[in-house]
Design an enzyme around this catalytic site. Structure first.
Site, PDB file in Angstrom:
ATOM      1  N   GLU A   1      -9.957  -2.046   4.850  1.00 49.96           N
ATOM      2  CA  GLU A   1     -10.655  -1.782   6.105  1.00 49.96           C
ATOM      3  C   GLU A   1     -11.891  -2.679   6.226  1.00 49.96           C
ATOM      4  OE1 GLU A   1      -9.130  -0.068   8.129  1.00 49.96           O
ATOM      5  OE2 GLU A   1      -8.292   1.775   7.323  1.00 49.96           O
TER       6      GLU A   1
ATOM      7  N   ASN B   1      -8.280  -3.206  13.879  1.00 50.43           N
ATOM      8  CA  ASN B   1      -9.629  -3.525  13.395  1.00 50.43           C
ATOM      9  C   ASN B   1      -9.637  -4.713  12.428  1.00 50.43           C
ATOM     10  OD1 ASN B   1      -8.489  -2.471  11.112  1.00 50.43           O
ATOM     11  ND2 ASN B   1      -9.848  -0.705  10.924  1.00 50.43           N
TER      12      ASN B   1
ATOM     13  N   ASP C   1       0.805  -1.219   0.000  1.00 54.23           N
ATOM     14  CA  ASP C   1       0.000   0.000   0.000  1.00 54.23           C
ATOM     15  C   ASP C   1       0.841   1.272   0.000  1.00 54.23           C
ATOM     16  OD1 ASP C   1       0.864  -0.581   2.584  1.00 54.23           O
ATOM     17  OD2 ASP C   1      -1.133  -0.988   3.355  1.00 54.23           O
TER      18      ASP C   1
ATOM     19  N   HIS D   1      -7.680  -4.996   9.753  1.00 61.33           N
ATOM     20  CA  HIS D   1      -7.339  -4.710   8.359  1.00 61.33           C
ATOM     21  C   HIS D   1      -6.027  -5.381   7.960  1.00 61.33           C
ATOM     22  CE1 HIS D   1      -5.138  -0.650   9.378  1.00 61.33           C
ATOM     23  NE2 HIS D   1      -4.244  -1.585   9.183  1.00 61.33           N
TER      24      HIS D   1
HETATM   25  C1  F6R Z   1       1.206  -1.550   6.131  1.00 62.12           C
HETATM   26  C2  F6R Z   1      -0.018  -2.321   6.200  1.00 62.12           C
HETATM   27  C3  F6R Z   1      -0.891  -2.312   7.411  1.00 62.12           C
HETATM   28  C4  F6R Z   1      -0.108  -2.639   8.685  1.00 62.12           C
HETATM   29  C5  F6R Z   1      -1.016  -2.591   9.915  1.00 62.12           C
HETATM   30  C6  F6R Z   1      -0.257  -2.827  11.200  1.00 62.12           C
HETATM   31  O1  F6R Z   1       1.810  -1.689   4.864  1.00 62.12           O
HETATM   32  O2  F6R Z   1      -0.355  -2.954   5.243  1.00 62.12           O
HETATM   33  O3  F6R Z   1      -1.934  -3.237   7.247  1.00 62.12           O
HETATM   34  O4  F6R Z   1       0.464  -3.902   8.564  1.00 62.12           O
HETATM   35  O5  F6R Z   1      -1.668  -1.358   9.981  1.00 62.12           O
HETATM   36  O6  F6R Z   1       0.609  -1.753  11.411  1.00 62.12           O
HETATM   37  P1  F6R Z   1       1.727  -1.799  12.548  1.00 62.12           P
HETATM   38  O7  F6R Z   1       2.707  -2.834  12.147  1.00 62.12           O
HETATM   39  O8  F6R Z   1       2.335  -0.413  12.538  1.00 62.12           O
HETATM   40  O9  F6R Z   1       1.011  -2.132  13.818  1.00 62.12           O
END
Ligand code: F6R
Length: 241
Positions: free
Chosen positions: A143, A136, A67, A138
């Site tokens: 989302e 959540n 992303d 994701h």
């Molecule tokens: C980032 C991504 C997100 C993160 C998720 C957890 O490229 O795809 O899905 O993996 O938000 O983020 P952290 O590791 O910062 O808790």
């Protein structure tokens, strides 16, 4: 799903590092799917160390990130391109033009998401996809409510996700409201998936992932349907199991 229980963040990073190295060594033209965020930072550090001690080469590796924020230039310190360059790519022997992150400043975002999908297809398939998980549920920036059939697309970010990521920006107002993300179906087409989870804050999320139903309201739940998923989770993340 195969669950590997580890002591802490460092052991999680170490295990994931071993898995990636094994794919890179055993695949002729390895294609890796990568994530940003706090979770994989230790993994990238480990891979850099292994490269520096000549244990692995990334010369023939291609990468696709999950992303990118819409509206941030690649040299913006909060962009995911910048994150990947500074935390990983700039320290290894990967060919920069083999590293792909969605272009968040593309003039035509709809065209960009189609091209990203095309590029993944041209490279075969993702051999190993690294995932983190949002509170959540994701994965990528998919989302709750995202269709399981989604391909790479532009998303409106949840307020909870913007709040969680605000720690990297000087204020919440600066956190972009949109992002490009690989879709759920795109992620599910990866040959192998490794999901990393660390820390008590994610314990409730992990419990829901392992014990809850498969629903679009909790995107990561789809992973139950993938034939080759490994979750590497530390004791704190598994504390509600
Ligand atoms: C980032 C991504 C997100 C993160 C998720 C957890 O490229 O795809 O899905 O993996 O938000 O983020 P952290 O590791 O910062 O808790």
């Amino acid at each position: 799903m195969n669950i590997i229980r580890v002591k802490d963040y460092d052991e999680m990073s170490q295990k994931a590092c071993e898995m990636i190295i094994s794919v890179v060594r055993s695949t002729e033209k390895p294609v890796l799917g990568l994530a940003t965020g706090s979770t994989p930072e230790g993994l990238y550090k480990c891979l850099i160390e292994q490269y520096q001690s000549n244990k692995v080469s990334f010369d023939n590796v291609t990468t696709f990130n999950l992303d990118e924020y819409v509206g941030l230039e690649g040299n913006d310190p909060n962009s995911y391109r910048y994150f990947m360059d500074s935390n990983f790519f700039d320290h290894i022997n990967i060919q920069k033009n083999n590293t792909h992150v969605p272009n968040g400043i593309a003039k035509d975002l709809e065209e960009e998401v189609l091209q990203y999908e095309e590029l993944i297809k041209e490279n075969g398939a993702i051999d190993m996809q690294v995932l983190g998980i949002g509170l959540n549920g994701h994965i990528g920036f998919n989302e709750p409510g995202t269709a399981f059939s989604s391909r790479t697309h532009v998303v409106e970010l949840d307020e909870s996700t913007r709040n969680a990521n605000a720690r990297f920006f000087s204020s919440i107002d600066e956190v972009p409201t949109q992002a490009i993300t690989a879709g759920i179906e795109t992620i599910m087409e990866s040959k192998k998936i490794v999901l990393l989870v660390s820390g008590e804050a994610k314990a409730e999320t992990v419990a829901r992932l392992l014990n809850g139903e498969i629903t679009e309201n909790f995107p990561a739940s789809i992973l139950h349907k993938h034939p080759d998923v490994t979750i590497i989770a530390d004791e704190a993340a598994l504390s509600q199991i």
